[in-house]
Structures are given as structure tokens and as C-alpha cells.
Design an enzyme around this catalytic site. Structure first.
Site, mmCIF file in Angstrom:
data_model
loop_
_atom_site.group_PDB
_atom_site.id
_atom_site.type_symbol
_atom_site.label_atom_id
_atom_site.label_comp_id
_atom_site.label_asym_id
_atom_site.label_seq_id
_atom_site.Cartn_x
_atom_site.Cartn_y
_atom_site.Cartn_z
ATOM 1 N N GLU A 265 -5.352 -8.337 -1.407
ATOM 2 C CA GLU A 265 -6.015 -8.183 -0.103
ATOM 3 C C GLU A 265 -7.479 -7.856 -0.320
ATOM 4 O O GLU A 265 -7.809 -6.928 -1.068
ATOM 5 C CB GLU A 265 -5.411 -7.031 0.718
ATOM 6 C CG GLU A 265 -4.111 -7.351 1.383
ATOM 7 C CD GLU A 265 -3.649 -6.263 2.345
ATOM 8 O OE1 GLU A 265 -4.505 -5.606 2.990
ATOM 9 O OE2 GLU A 265 -2.435 -6.063 2.438
ATOM 10 N N GLU B 270 0.826 -1.209 0.000
ATOM 11 C CA GLU B 270 0.000 0.000 0.000
ATOM 12 C C GLU B 270 0.862 1.261 0.000
ATOM 13 O O GLU B 270 0.802 2.087 0.924
ATOM 14 C CB GLU B 270 -0.948 0.001 1.210
ATOM 15 C CG GLU B 270 -1.893 -1.175 1.195
ATOM 16 C CD GLU B 270 -2.999 -1.131 2.258
ATOM 17 O OE1 GLU B 270 -4.054 -1.723 2.038
ATOM 18 O OE2 GLU B 270 -2.803 -0.515 3.324
HETATM 19 C C1 BGP Z 1 -4.341 -3.143 4.941
HETATM 20 C C2 BGP Z 1 -3.009 -3.693 5.343
HETATM 21 C C3 BGP Z 1 -3.029 -4.974 6.068
HETATM 22 C C4 BGP Z 1 -4.295 -5.299 6.818
HETATM 23 C C5 BGP Z 1 -5.566 -4.799 6.195
HETATM 24 C C6 BGP Z 1 -6.806 -4.835 7.068
HETATM 25 O O1 BGP Z 1 -4.277 -1.765 5.064
HETATM 26 O O2 BGP Z 1 -2.166 -3.866 4.223
HETATM 27 O O3 BGP Z 1 -1.851 -5.087 6.788
HETATM 28 O O4 BGP Z 1 -4.215 -5.286 8.143
HETATM 29 O O5 BGP Z 1 -5.441 -3.507 5.685
HETATM 30 O O6 BGP Z 1 -6.799 -3.758 7.943
HETATM 31 P P1 BGP Z 1 -7.055 -3.902 9.496
HETATM 32 O O7 BGP Z 1 -6.026 -4.855 9.959
HETATM 33 O O8 BGP Z 1 -6.882 -2.539 10.037
HETATM 34 O O9 BGP Z 1 -8.424 -4.422 9.642
#
Ligand code: BGP
Length: 482
Positions: A381, A189
Site C-alpha cells: 500500500e 496492518e
Molecule cells: C490503510 C488501510 C486501507 C486504506 C489506506 C488509506 O490504513 O489498510 O484500507 O484505506 O490506509 O487510508 P484512507 O482510506 O483512510 O485514506
């Protein structure tokens, strides 16, 4: 007469590619634990305390502060349990598994001249284990885990010196794993640096500083580092496939008022700023105007532009969780969202963390990116963070199945109906892990439940959720059976 597009199923010409990479994704710092084991140094992730939806995580850049709870330190103990976990991924039929290499396992302080052999050996063993099941590793080089030594000594990505230190790390892992890993992603990201510079790049911007100048200069360093890493990767193994990775926030205008539509364009420009450089090899005219208008004068060095032009990526990795709304009204209502709070959309339902559930937004994201760049995408993701109840050993996570079903359906529509080229799909947090945003454990994404709570209690036992069996069928049928 204009021909309309058909709905899914009608005149279907083909499905997903036969080698579609189904799998799951995690990040080292959110699952490994063993935060100081086998010579590992601290990373930025190790000094983020646990938070909650209404309590931000605290960053303690001087180091670990006694009495505070840091969930990454033990996480789900993947470091010691990866064999058991990979066996479960294999049982689901994973074709690939996305994780990151924790930079501080390889260069504990970040600026040593020699790597830490024990750290390298851990990833050798991990990759061997994956490959023994025919699971392709998809590896992120930097996923919110910059060595803390680099923050303390150099001010992290504020400093140009990070470029060469990052490349030293890249050269070490590209060379070591050149016959084990084919798919690489440079920065997780990368566009999140403008939303959360501390988590994304280890940078805290003081109130007396010019935010845009600090952040875009650091971003420039990452962009150059990424481009040089791509060039290096190709020189080490021409078969490597190196991607960029961006958070994609689909935006809708709140109304059809032209100003709202312009706001959509502007909101997306913030993010295309990064992908334009990484895919097209230069700052767009619009990006340059944007920097100028915001009083940012980037410090470039000779060779930077050439590196950006040469080190363009092979594919685009994206994360997609929720969509957002662009509005020109000052009094909008906000709700949650990945890395940035979103304006509430009355047409959508939300997760328990307030993230809008919008599968159509994924189809739009994929179309926008593919139309713009014409290189393959990889959805690395996507998922639903939710609380799960264990009921006599069973976890009935129908809500998660429904979320994933709808999003995979949207992905298929993008591919089958719209012609988007997509390499694969890795569901986020395929095994429960520490949330990046809040540091909670109870915000679960997995097909596999991990017995661990927000305070670090629990046996760490693994349990298959109902979604485990569902995803297995999805993979077996190459997405036909949803
Ligand atoms: C993205 C990241 C991840 C992950 C995901 C979900 O921003 O790349 O590392 O964690 O989001 O977010 P969260 O863990 O805050 O629910």
C-alpha cells in the site's frame, strides 16, 4: 578513507527483479458493495457510517441503523463490475492485484460450520478472471472486515474463540484456492489494533476498562491466529507464500536531543512489537517489559508460544503513506496521517488530508525493516488520496503521478542502492474506492476514476485518469521510465 554511498544511477549494478510484482491494491469492503448479496452477512465495515476529515465515522455495532449512510453497502459495486475493472488493470499491465476475501461472504455470521458456497464461488470467478490475464492474486485474509456476528456474540477478538473460527475460514479458503492463489497476507496492518481497535479488530474499549489489557490480549489472539494460519497454509500447499502486513510509520526525532531520539525508538517499538512476533516467532524481551510496565498480563495457553515460533512469515507486507515526528515537547502541532495523527514536519508538504508527503521516509522504512529482519518485503500500500476534477472526460492528476513517481524512485533506491529485497509494489486504491479513515469517496487514490460521490450519487462509470497511462509505462519498463 571512507567510501560514501553513491546516488542513484552511478555504478548501478542491477534494477528491480525481473518478476517484480507491479500492481494495485484494494480491500473487499471498500470496493465490492453488494453487502448482503448471495448470502453475505454483515461485517464490521458495514456498520461504519460515512465521516469526513473533521467528523469521525460512527460505528453502530447493533447493526444497520435506518437513516444513516453506510458507504460500504454499495461502495463502487466491484462485486458486479469486476470484469470491467480487471480488464482495465490488465490494460495497465498489472502483474498482480491485491484484494481481500470478505470473511462474511464465506461465513456470514462467522461461526457457521459450513461455508457459504455462493461466496466461495464469487472469489473463484474473481481469481479466474485475474488469472486469465496472467494477474497474480495477492490475498489479505482479514482487512478490517470481521463478521459482525462475531462482534455481537463473542466480543470479537477479545475472545480466544475467534482463533479457531478464523482458522476454519482460513482452511476453507486455503483449500478452495490452493491452485489459484499463492501470495497471502494474514491481518491487514496488524499493528493498527493499538491505534484503532474498532476498525482493525471490531473492539470498542469502554472507559472503565484497562485499554492496554484489552487491546494486547486481542492482539495476542490475532498473533496466534496468524501463526496458526501460516502453519496451516504450509500444510495445505507448501508453495504458498504467507506474509504479515504492517502499517509502517517512519519517525524522525524533532531535534538531535537524545531524548527525542529515544522517543523515535520508543515510537517504533510500538510497531515492531507485532513484526518481531510474526517474523522472529516470539515476543521480544522489550515487548515483555513493555507489557509488564503497562500492567498487562497476557493470558496465554499451552501451545501458543510453540505456534508463534513455528508460524513465522515468509515476507513482510507494508503500507506506507506518510512519516511522523517524535517529540518530547508537550505543545507540538498535529496534522493528519494514516490511522494516527502525526506531529507536523515543517520540512514536508502535505496532502489535502494533512498527510505528510515524504518519499525518503519510504526508503528509510524499507531499510529499517530489511536490516532488522532480512526477509523479503512487499510494498502493498502506498498512494495519494486527493480530490480529482473531471475536465471534459479527462482527469489531469499530475499531483498523483508526482507522488507515486517519487515514492517508486525511493523504493528503487532502497532496492538498487541499499540492497533491500522487494517482491513488488501495489499502489493503494488503484481504482477509486471508499476511504477507510473517513468513509469519503472524494478522497481518491485511483488510476481509474469512479463516478460516485460522498452521498452515494453518480453513475459508477469508470474513467482512465492521466496516471493510468503513466503507470502503464512504469510497469512496461519495469520501473525504468518514471
Ligand atoms: C490503510 C488501510 C486501507 C486504506 C489506506 C488509506 O490504513 O489498510 O484500507 O484505506 O490506509 O487510508 P484512507 O482510506 O483512510 O485514506
Amino acid at each position: 578513507m571512507l567510501l560514501g554511498f553513491k546516488e542513484e544511477g552511478e555504478n548501478k549494478v542491477s534494477g528491480l527483479r525481473h518478476d517484480f510484482l507491479w500492481g494495485g491494491a484494494v480491500a473487499a469492503n471498500q470496493c465490492e458493495g453488494a453487502y448482503l448479496e448471495d448470502g453475505k452477512g454483515l461485517s464490521t465495515a458495514d456498520v461504519f457510517t460515512a465521516g469526513a476529515v473533521d467528523r469521525p465515522r460512527e460505528f453502530t455495532p447493533t447493526g444497520v441503523v435506518e437513516g444513516k449512510y453506510y458507504p460500504s453497502h454499495d461502495a463502487i459495486d466491484f462485486y458486479h463490475r469486476y470484469k470491467e475493472d480487471i480488464a482495465l488493470f490488465a490494460e495497465m499491465g498489472f502483474k498482480c492485484f491485491r484484494t481481500s476475501i470478505n470473511w462474511a461472504r464465506i461465513f456470514p455470521q462467522g461461526d457457521e460450520t459450513e461455508p457459504n458456497e455462493a461466496g466461495l464461488q464469487f472469489y473463484d470467478d474473481l481469481f479466474d478472471e485475474l488469472l486469465s490475464y496472467g494477474i497474480e492474486p495477492v490475498i489479505t485474509l482479514s482487512h478490517y472486515e470481521t463478521p459482525l456476528g462475531l462482534v455481537q456474540k463473542y466480543g470479537s477478538w477479545r475472545s480466544r474463540e475467534l482463533i479457531d473460527l478464523f482458522l476454519r475460514y482460513c482452511e476453507t479458503v486455503f483449500t478452495r484456492y490452493r491452485n489459484k492463489v499463492k501470495y497471502w497476507l494474514t491481518f491487514n496492518e496488524i499493528n493498527a489494533i493499538i491505534l484503532h481497535p474498532t476498525m482493525a479488530a471490531g473492539i470498542e474499549v469502554g472507559t472503565d476498562e484497562h485499554f492496554a489489557s484489552v487491546v494486547y490480549q486481542a492482539a495476542h489472539h490475532q498473533l496466534v491466529a496468524s501463526a496458526k494460519a501460516v502453519i496451516l497454509a504450509r500444510s495445505i500447499n507448501p508453495d504458498f507464500q504467507v506474509g504479515m502486513m504492517m502499517l509502517y510509520p517512519t519517525f524522525y526525532g524533532e531535534t538531535c536531543k537524545p531524548e527525542d531520539q529515544l522517543a523515535v525508538m520508543r515510537a517504533l517499538d510500538d510497531h515492531y512489537f507485532f513484526s518481531d512476533v510474526q517474523v522472529r516467532g516470539r515476543y521480544s524481551n522489550k515487548a515483555q517489559k513493555f507489557l509488564e510496565a503497562n500492567g498487562v498480563s497476557l493470558q496465554m495457553e499451552p501451545g501458543d508460544e510453540e505456534a508463534l515460533a513455528e508460524g513465522t512469515v515468509d515476507f513482510i507486507g507494508l503500507s506506507y503513506y506518510n512519516s511522523n515526528v517524535a517529540s518530547t515537547r508537550p505543545d507540538v502541532t498535529f496534522t493528519g496521517g494514516n490511522m494516527l495523527n502525526a506531529v507536523k514536519n515543517p520540512y514536508l508538504t502535505e496532502s489535502a488530508w494533512g498527510w505528510a508527503i515524504d518519499p525518503i521516509g519510504l526508503r528509510i522504512a524499507m531499510n529499517n525493516l530489511y536490516d532488522r529482519y532480512q526477509i523479503p518485503l512487499f510494498v502493498v500500500e502506498n498512494g495519494l488520496g486527493a480530490e480529482d476534477q473531471v475536465d471534459g472526460g479527462r482527469i489531469r492528476d499530475e499531483y498523483r503521478i508526482e507522488y507515486l513517481r517519487q515514492h517508486i524512485r525511493a523504493l528503487k533506491q532502497a532496492v538498487i542502492e541499499d540492497g533491500v529485497d522487494c517482491l513488488g509494489y501495489t499502489a493503494w486504491g488503484c481504482i477509486d474506492l471508499v476511504s477507510a479513515g473517513t468513509g469519503e469517496m472524494k478522497k481518491r487514490y485511483g488510476f481509474i476514476y469512479v463516478d460516485r460521490d460522498n452521498e452515494g450519487r453518480g453513475s459508477l462509470a469508470r474513467l482512465r485518469k492521466d496516471s493510468f497511462y503513466w503507470y502503464k509505462r512504469v510497469i512496461e519498463s519495469n520501473g525504468e521510465e518514471l
